[in-house]
Enzyme design. Structure first.
Site: not given
Length: 558
Positions: A72, A74, A95, A106, A274, A302, A382, A410
């Protein structure tokens, strides 16, 4: 060989932050340098830019996260870069990372690959010290409470009903429940206490929901710290220390300016979780980004069941922010996990499981639709995704008239998000008037507000309140706290309050075991399932792979 995020970040050609500030029309009087590549912006900018039309806010959210990763942050960073490729003036608002997930499992919050915020090492470690300032203000208040009791307790505080906790910005399960004041009487009154992680503290929530420094002080004054022996709430204003606590945050309250790998401006400020807090960067940063850019790309933590719902019902309500569009991030890997595939089998093509997992994506789309907002589904690609899987997911979206775009930021940076950026601009320009609305009326009952959230956003059949929660609801009514928004503390891994239930479960209820008040922040927190406000570290924390050499080079930071 694929480069690590850190290796890519170290190769970045950053602009001096003064040059980036000048490109935004920010004069030297309106920023303070924190080294060569970081700066804090003056809140006086609001006055100078007050006549400028606000930029359009685009919220980036996601499906329920899995160990497979969603990307998210990224996508948020890469989308900000993509807007520059289509000649649109965009500012990203994010954030600040917490050391808890950085040192845990994480990871950080700087994005990844060729869609990162830099300087990445600074951002993921101590940055400009904001989180330390918040931790210090929080623990200063805790010390003042215990000192007040020790020095005579003129406020008649019941030591067994102190609700304000200490905090530290690291996952430390041993601090969830502690005994303080042990030993001689001069060490204070012995009592039970506990720690929150800093990003779940009320000071953090207040920090991110304040409009300016005086609003910050007024909100701090409202913090309920305890109850007295007459069962009445005691606040910071009763202690008369809101001024001192605000003083500790006078520099932190200024938003931080940094940049992406492609020199897109980024405001990074505040970082509440969150799952146990409201999960959005500060209102100050978002509204300042609206003045500095024509488009603001921001995120909420999230999935849409947590961060997005809180962005809409809490942050947008308090900050008078009207989002223009939403991006819902999904990955084929994560969708396959929601479809029943184990993590070690994700590289194997499985179209059937992928399509089964789209039930989770569909629910989050419905959630965004319930707020009357246009959206685009972004497939964060990916390298393990197969052509058959990509084709199946795109076909699934198109057959249901869901705007859906492949996003490859990415790997390619801003160029990989051009189609997504163009789709969003088209959506926003074709939406003549925003029909955005909140999910519930704050003046409704606590029970009805929560029932609306669990039924509409989670897809639950209803909500069950434990006896302790029912008792608290009656108490809240006496003080008018039942007219505040609700911040749900729920697992991020599932639409339910059971983290093991992936996909789109049906036939379940949400259990609210207790409430915590955040009157300064302006909401009440409903704790569901087994949610904790102090996480623990995993068996093999990321810290095991981190190091620094004699030349101050960092290794292992993602």
């Amino acid at each position: 060989m694929i480069k690590s995020d850190l290796e890519i970040a170290k190769e970045a050609k950053m602009l001096p932050i003064s040059e980036l500030a000048n490109s935004l029309g920010i004069s030297e009087d309106d920023y303070e340098l924190y080294g060569k590549y970081k700066a804090k912006l003056s809140l006086k900018l609001f006055e100078r830019l007050k006549e400028k039309e606000d930029g359009k806010v685009i919220l980036v959210t996601a499906i329920n996260p899995t160990p497979a990763g969603e990307g998210k942050s990224t996508t948020t960073v890469g989308l900000g870069e993509a807007f520059r490729h289509i000649n649109k003036k965009a500012v990203v608002a994010l954030r600040e990372p917490s050391l808890g997930p950085v040192m845990g499992i994480k990871g950080g919050a700087a994005g990844g690959g060729y869609a990162q915020v830099v300087p990445m090492e600074d951002l993921n470690l101590h940055f400009t010290g904001d989180l330390h300032a918040i931790t210090t203000a929080n623990n200063t208040l805790a010390a003042l409470i215990d000192n007040h009791i020790y020095q005579g307790n003129t406020l008649n505080i019941d030591p067994k009903r102190i609700v304000f906790k200490r905090c530290v910005d690291i996952n430390d399960r041993a601090l969830r429940e502690v005994i303080i004041g042990c030993g001689d009487r001069v060490n204070g009154i012995m009592r039970e206490d506990g720690f929150n992680i800093t990003v779940a503290s009320e000071i953090m929530a207040i920090f991110c929901l304040s409009i300016d420094i005086m609003d910050l002080k007024q909100r701090i004054a409202k913090i309920v710290i305890a109850y007295n022996f007459d069962n009445k709430p005691v606040t910071v204003s009763d202690l008369k220390v809101e001024g001192a606590l605000t003083m500790l945050l006078k520099d932190a309250i200024k938003p931080n300016l940094v940049q992406t790998l492609e020199n897109t401006p980024v405001l990074v400020h505040g970082g509440p979780f969150a799952n146990i807090a409201h999960g959005c960067n500060s209102i100050i940063a978002t509204k300042l980004a609206q003045k500095l850019g024509d488009y603001v790309i921001t995120e909420a933590g999230f999935g849409a069941d947590l961060g997005a719902e809180k962005f809409f019902d809490i942050k947008s309500r308090i900050g008078n922010i009207k989002p223009s569009a939403v991006v819902i991030v999904a990955t084929i890997r994560a969708l396959k996990m929601h479809g029943g595939v184990s993590k070690d089998q994700l590289k194997t093509e499985n179209v059937e499981a992928l399509l089964k997992g789209t039930e989770n994506l569909q629910k989050h789309i419905e959630t965004v639709q319930s707020f009357n907002l246009p959206y685009v589904v972004s497939i964060n690609r990916f390298v393990s995704d197969t052509d058959a899987e990509l084709e199946a997911l795109l076909k699934w979206g198109n057959e249901r008239n869901h705007p859906i775009e492949l996003c490859e930021v990415w790997e390619h940076g801003g160029k990989g998000g051009i189609k997504l950026a163009n789709r969003l601009v088209e959506l926003i320009e074709n939406t003549k008037e925003s029909k955005f609305d909140f999910l519930y009326d704050v003046n409704d009952t606590i029970e009805n507000k929560i029932e609306k959230i669990v039924k509409v956003v989670y897809g639950a059949d209803g909500v069950e309140f434990m006896q302790a929660a029912k008792k608290q609801i009656e108490e809240f009514k006496k003080y008018g706290w039942d007219k505040l928004p609700v911040c749900m503390a729920k697992t991020q891994n599932s639409l339910t309050d059971d983290p093991t239930r992936y996909g789109r479960p049906r036939g379940f209820k949400i259990t609210v075991r207790e409430f915590r008040v955040s009157i300064g922040a302006g909401f009440i927190v409903a704790l569901t399932g087994n949610m904790l406000t102090m996480p623990g570290l995993p068996k093999e924390p990321a810290a095991l792979n981190m190091d620094v050499d004699s030349d101050f080079n960092i290794y292992g930071l993602f």
